[in-house]
Design a protein around this motif. Structure first.
Motif, PDB file in Angstrom:
ATOM      1  N   TYR A 130      55.675  12.854  15.172  1.00  0.00           N
ATOM      2  CA  TYR A 130      54.905  13.097  16.395  1.00  0.00           C
ATOM      3  C   TYR A 130      55.647  14.028  17.344  1.00  0.00           C
ATOM      4  O   TYR A 130      55.021  14.725  18.155  1.00  0.00           O
ATOM      5  CB  TYR A 130      54.571  11.770  17.078  1.00  0.00           C
ATOM      6  CG  TYR A 130      53.464  11.028  16.381  1.00  0.00           C
ATOM      7  CD1 TYR A 130      52.136  11.395  16.565  1.00  0.00           C
ATOM      8  CD2 TYR A 130      53.740   9.971  15.514  1.00  0.00           C
ATOM      9  CE1 TYR A 130      51.114  10.738  15.912  1.00  0.00           C
ATOM     10  CE2 TYR A 130      52.733   9.300  14.853  1.00  0.00           C
ATOM     11  CZ  TYR A 130      51.409   9.682  15.057  1.00  0.00           C
ATOM     12  OH  TYR A 130      50.393   9.022  14.404  1.00  0.00           O
ATOM     13  N   ASP A 165      44.412  13.051   9.966  1.00  0.00           N
ATOM     14  CA  ASP A 165      45.313  12.346   9.069  1.00  0.00           C
ATOM     15  C   ASP A 165      45.440  13.174   7.799  1.00  0.00           C
ATOM     16  O   ASP A 165      44.576  13.984   7.483  1.00  0.00           O
ATOM     17  CB  ASP A 165      44.751  10.954   8.765  1.00  0.00           C
ATOM     18  CG  ASP A 165      45.764  10.059   8.074  1.00  0.00           C
ATOM     19  OD1 ASP A 165      46.966  10.349   8.180  1.00  0.00           O
ATOM     20  OD2 ASP A 165      45.356   9.078   7.431  1.00  0.00           O
ATOM     21  N   GLY A 166      46.523  12.969   7.068  1.00  0.00           N
ATOM     22  CA  GLY A 166      46.676  13.677   5.799  1.00  0.00           C
ATOM     23  C   GLY A 166      47.678  14.816   5.902  1.00  0.00           C
ATOM     24  O   GLY A 166      48.571  14.824   6.752  1.00  0.00           O
ATOM     25  N   TYR A 204      46.291  20.711  14.972  1.00  0.00           N
ATOM     26  CA  TYR A 204      46.381  19.249  14.897  1.00  0.00           C
ATOM     27  C   TYR A 204      45.799  18.586  16.141  1.00  0.00           C
ATOM     28  O   TYR A 204      46.053  18.994  17.270  1.00  0.00           O
ATOM     29  CB  TYR A 204      47.842  18.812  14.733  1.00  0.00           C
ATOM     30  CG  TYR A 204      48.005  17.316  14.888  1.00  0.00           C
ATOM     31  CD1 TYR A 204      47.605  16.446  13.886  1.00  0.00           C
ATOM     32  CD2 TYR A 204      48.529  16.774  16.070  1.00  0.00           C
ATOM     33  CE1 TYR A 204      47.731  15.079  14.028  1.00  0.00           C
ATOM     34  CE2 TYR A 204      48.659  15.409  16.229  1.00  0.00           C
ATOM     35  CZ  TYR A 204      48.257  14.558  15.209  1.00  0.00           C
ATOM     36  OH  TYR A 204      48.365  13.194  15.368  1.00  0.00           O
ATOM     37  N   ASP A 253      36.350   9.736   5.297  1.00  0.00           N
ATOM     38  CA  ASP A 253      37.058   8.766   4.469  1.00  0.00           C
ATOM     39  C   ASP A 253      36.537   7.347   4.645  1.00  0.00           C
ATOM     40  O   ASP A 253      36.711   6.511   3.763  1.00  0.00           O
ATOM     41  CB  ASP A 253      38.554   8.787   4.788  1.00  0.00           C
ATOM     42  CG  ASP A 253      39.247  10.018   4.235  1.00  0.00           C
ATOM     43  OD1 ASP A 253      38.864  10.467   3.146  1.00  0.00           O
ATOM     44  OD2 ASP A 253      40.163  10.527   4.907  1.00  0.00           O
ATOM     45  N   LYS A 303      46.309  21.012  10.566  1.00  0.00           N
ATOM     46  CA  LYS A 303      45.790  20.154   9.492  1.00  0.00           C
ATOM     47  C   LYS A 303      45.073  21.019   8.466  1.00  0.00           C
ATOM     48  O   LYS A 303      44.263  21.883   8.822  1.00  0.00           O
ATOM     49  CB  LYS A 303      44.813  19.120  10.068  1.00  0.00           C
ATOM     50  CG  LYS A 303      44.023  18.339   9.022  1.00  0.00           C
ATOM     51  CD  LYS A 303      44.916  17.347   8.306  1.00  0.00           C
ATOM     52  CE  LYS A 303      44.102  16.518   7.301  1.00  0.00           C
ATOM     53  NZ  LYS A 303      43.730  17.289   6.088  1.00  0.00           N
ATOM     54  N   LYS A 334      52.338  12.898   4.751  1.00  0.00           N
ATOM     55  CA  LYS A 334      52.208  11.786   5.700  1.00  0.00           C
ATOM     56  C   LYS A 334      53.563  11.175   6.025  1.00  0.00           C
ATOM     57  O   LYS A 334      53.857  10.854   7.177  1.00  0.00           O
ATOM     58  CB  LYS A 334      51.278  10.712   5.129  1.00  0.00           C
ATOM     59  CG  LYS A 334      49.808  11.081   5.101  1.00  0.00           C
ATOM     60  CD  LYS A 334      48.985   9.894   4.599  1.00  0.00           C
ATOM     61  CE  LYS A 334      47.505  10.222   4.566  1.00  0.00           C
ATOM     62  NZ  LYS A 334      46.685   9.058   4.122  1.00  0.00           N
ATOM     63  N   SER A 336      44.620  14.358  17.532  1.00  0.00           N
ATOM     64  CA  SER A 336      45.071  12.979  17.328  1.00  0.00           C
ATOM     65  C   SER A 336      44.289  12.233  16.261  1.00  0.00           C
ATOM     66  O   SER A 336      44.796  11.282  15.670  1.00  0.00           O
ATOM     67  CB  SER A 336      45.002  12.211  18.651  1.00  0.00           C
ATOM     68  OG  SER A 336      43.676  12.215  19.161  1.00  0.00           O
ATOM     69  N   TRP A 337      43.051  12.635  15.987  1.00  0.00           N
ATOM     70  CA  TRP A 337      42.255  11.907  15.005  1.00  0.00           C
ATOM     71  C   TRP A 337      42.607  12.278  13.566  1.00  0.00           C
ATOM     72  O   TRP A 337      42.203  11.599  12.618  1.00  0.00           O
ATOM     73  CB  TRP A 337      40.762  12.160  15.233  1.00  0.00           C
ATOM     74  CG  TRP A 337      40.329  13.592  15.100  1.00  0.00           C
ATOM     75  CD1 TRP A 337      40.253  14.516  16.098  1.00  0.00           C
ATOM     76  CD2 TRP A 337      39.898  14.276  13.916  1.00  0.00           C
ATOM     77  NE1 TRP A 337      39.817  15.724  15.614  1.00  0.00           N
ATOM     78  CE2 TRP A 337      39.588  15.607  14.274  1.00  0.00           C
ATOM     79  CE3 TRP A 337      39.749  13.901  12.577  1.00  0.00           C
ATOM     80  CZ2 TRP A 337      39.135  16.553  13.361  1.00  0.00           C
ATOM     81  CZ3 TRP A 337      39.298  14.835  11.657  1.00  0.00           C
ATOM     82  CH2 TRP A 337      38.991  16.140  12.058  1.00  0.00           C
ATOM     83  N   ASP A 366      34.494   7.603  10.272  1.00  0.00           N
ATOM     84  CA  ASP A 366      34.410   9.046  10.060  1.00  0.00           C
ATOM     85  C   ASP A 366      32.951   9.475   9.894  1.00  0.00           C
ATOM     86  O   ASP A 366      32.524  10.501  10.443  1.00  0.00           O
ATOM     87  CB  ASP A 366      35.188   9.449   8.809  1.00  0.00           C
ATOM     88  CG  ASP A 366      36.690   9.306   8.989  1.00  0.00           C
ATOM     89  OD1 ASP A 366      37.160   9.321  10.130  1.00  0.00           O
ATOM     90  OD2 ASP A 366      37.389   9.169   7.957  1.00  0.00           O
TER      91      ASP A 366
END
Length: 608
Positions: free
Chosen positions: A162, A139-140, A134, A232, A170, A157, A136-137, A236
């Motif tokens: 955190y 997602d998902g 993982y 997305d 990820k 999500k 910081s950028w 990106d």
């Protein structure tokens, strides 16, 4: 083995790029995602490729056409309600095919290294998810795995914490599912789940349910440093184009970002220039403790922030103006300047770029190290009709430094001739006598009212994200004009708070500067061991290096980025440099990072 590609989505967040095309037809550096993916799959011995289409499905099928007939057997499944369902329905439409063979399940909005498909195909495990640690950028869907690599939970999500992020991986959205797993577990659970919950869900939810039953069917396969990105939205796409740029374009893609490299967390940035040892952990903790208040509260206006800047940097309020980074103040200063201006090159280009080229008077040192003194400047500009003289001290990129007593001699020379001397001392706190070299004091400013001092707080204080800079001068009319030109709320709350609390952390800052000087000296010795670099002495937080033949700076920079994920600066085309030579600028970071850079450079020198 077969592949199933999910390509039915609308890709609304890509705006006009998907108005007439499906998401996987968006091009990265000129190559549509679907073409790159099918080309990668064509390298494998697959029995077939099943593509689930929906939005603009006919156009996608026409785009693919028969171009892959000699390498891939492609079939299509249509999702007619793509606008009302999610990817679980697309996969449900292909559930019969999913049970007929071992399957690579791939989402179509991905771009990734050519090594990822062979990595998962060659895995001895029957059911595998490619995962990335993982950052910081990301997602998902996240996963957690045990010591044996078994996925023990799929983290949605909504369940993301955190506090637990250090344990997350990820999903890369590339899976290998065995036919037996599909038949005996996945499809039965898929049917039950969609019957109970519906089709506006994600297929990973089924995997999550299976993992919660203490099944150890699915293994996680970390991809390490292999490149990948999920596209997305437009940002990106922009980042993906930098990560996957070819060698002819990669530097333009990275340099043109002017920062934002927190979106590339594995990359070491030896390009942008900040203090590696400040802020202290104690100061960061204080900033963090006040995050909610600062985020949700308005910052003060110019009047209050001028007062705080005065307190923080030790100059009177009427002499100082804080800016949204030094760049804001540079822009206003150069716009209000008049007449011919003396520049020294090579230098920081923001100043000359902000002024009419016809009014430049340029001094270029005539020596291999681009060294110059106050006497050199006075001799050169003595018969030049200039209204202003720009001095970056230490200079960028050369690292040339003029001692304070000599800068003051130059300031006196300018006073006598009615020339405004602008000294940018953004790097002066990196100099050996950092505690006494600054010009920021009322006494100094008042003694030379034709002098203005600029300072970027980003660099020496290590806080470029705050966008904070100051300009100071005893020319109160100049300062007043600058204040009128900038916005009343030109600072954010975090920058204001930094100035508010800085003085109680000042001892930590001075210790950081002392530590930096020692680290720079060590780094200088290390860089001198690189056989193709001629390293010039520096009093700043970077070294200017001549790249010796037969090497070229661009080749070194690209190699370091491509093979070591380290970004440095090719300065060879910078104005004022010998056009027949090659140059790099290398920032000073902490000892571990500096050593990693030197090791990479030494491998090049050893022909590796």
């Amino acid at each position: 083995m077969q592949a199933i590609i999910l390509a039915a989505g609308m890709g609304r967040r890509l705006g006009e790029l998907t108005r007439e095309n499906t998401k996987c037809m968006v091009a990265v550096n000129g190559v549509p995602l679907i073409d790159r993916l099918l080309g990668q799959l064509a390298q494998q011995q697959l029995n077939r490729v099943v593509i689930v289409v929906g939005y603009k499905g006919k156009k996608l099928m026409e785009h693919i056409g028969h171009r892959y007939d000699d390498r891939l057997r492609i079939e299509y499944v249509e999702n007619p309600v793509y606008d009302r369902t999610n990817n679980i329905y697309s996969l449900a439409l292909a559930k019969e095919q999913l049970q007929e063979d071992d399957t690579l399940l791939i989402e179509s909005d991905l771009i990734f290294s050519d090594r990822l498909i062979p990595m998962i195909v060659e895995s001895s495990q029957p059911n595998v998810a490619l995962v990335a640690k993982y950052e910081s950028w990301m997602d998902g869907t996240m996963v957690r795995m045990d010591e044996e690599g078994n996925i023990v939970n799929f983290v949605s999500k909504d369940a993301f914490s955190y506090d637990e992020a250090q344990y997350y991986y990820k999903t890369v959205n590339i899976y290998k599912l065995s036919r037996e797993f599909a038949q005996q577990k996945y499809v039965p659970f898929l049917d039950a789940y969609t019957k109970a919950v519906g089709y506006n869900e994600y297929y990973e939810n089924v995997l999550r349910i299976i993992s919660l039953l203490n099944c150890r069917d699915m293994k996680a396969l970390p991809i390490g440093s292999e490149r990948w990105y999920e596209i997305d939205d437009k940002q990106d796409l922009d980042i993906a184009e930098a990560i996957f740029a070819d060698e002819q374009d990669v530097l333009r893609k990275y340099y043109g970002r002017y920062g934002g490299f927190w979106r590339f967390p594995q990359m070491l940035d030896f390009c942008y220039l900040v203090n590696p040892f400040f802020p202290s952990q104690r100061m960061k903790d204080e900033l963090r403790a006040n995050f909610d208040t600062l985020l949700t509260g308005y910052p003060s206006g110019m009047k209050v922030n001028t007062l705080i800047a005065s307190k923080c940097f030790g100059v009177s309020e009427q002499y100082v103006v804080p800016g949204n980074g030094a760049a804001e103040l540079i822009k206003v200063l150069m716009e209000e300047s008049e007449g011919r201006i003396g520049f020294i090159r090579p230098t920081f280009e923001e100043y000359p770029n902000r002024y009419n080229r016809e009014w430049h008077v340029t001094f270029v040192p005539q020596n291999a190290d681009y060294r110059y003194t106050a006497d050199d400047l006075m001799a050169f500009f003595a018969d030049k009709d200039i209204r202003q003289l720009m001095l970056i001290n230490p200079d960028n990129p050369s690292g040339n430094f003029i001692a304070k007593k000599d800068v003051l001699r130059l300031a006196q020379w300018c006073e006598e001739r009615g020339i405004r001397l602008v000294v940018d001392e953004s790097f002066v706190d990196f100099s050996t006598d950092y505690a006494t070299n600054s010009l920021l004091s009322d006494a100094t400013l008042e003694a030379y009212p034709h002098m203005a001092v600029m300072k970027s707080i980003s660099k020496s204080y290590g806080v470029p994200g705050l966008r904070l800079g100051i300009m100071a001068s005893a020319d109160t009319q100049l300062i007043a004009r600058i204040k009128r030109e900038v916005s009343i709320w030109n600072l954010n709350s975090f920058a204001e708070f930094f100035m508010q609390i800085y003085n109680k952390h000042e001892k930590d800052y001075l210790r950081a500067c002392e530590k930096f000087v020692a680290e720079r000296d060590d780094f200088y010795r290390q860089l001198q061991q690189v056989p193709f670099l001629r390293v010039m002495p520096s009093q700043a937080n970077y070294f200017f290096c001549e790249v010796l033949p037969p090497y070229k700076a661009s080749e070194i920079v690209i190699h370091m980025l491509k093979h070591h994920n380290i970004l440095t600066r090719d300065c060879s085309l910078k104005s004022g440099l010998d056009p027949g030579k090659q140059y790099m600028r290398i920032a000073v970071r902490n000892h571990e990072d500096n050593t990693r850079l030197v090791e990479g450079l030494m491998r090049i020198g050893n022909g590796e």
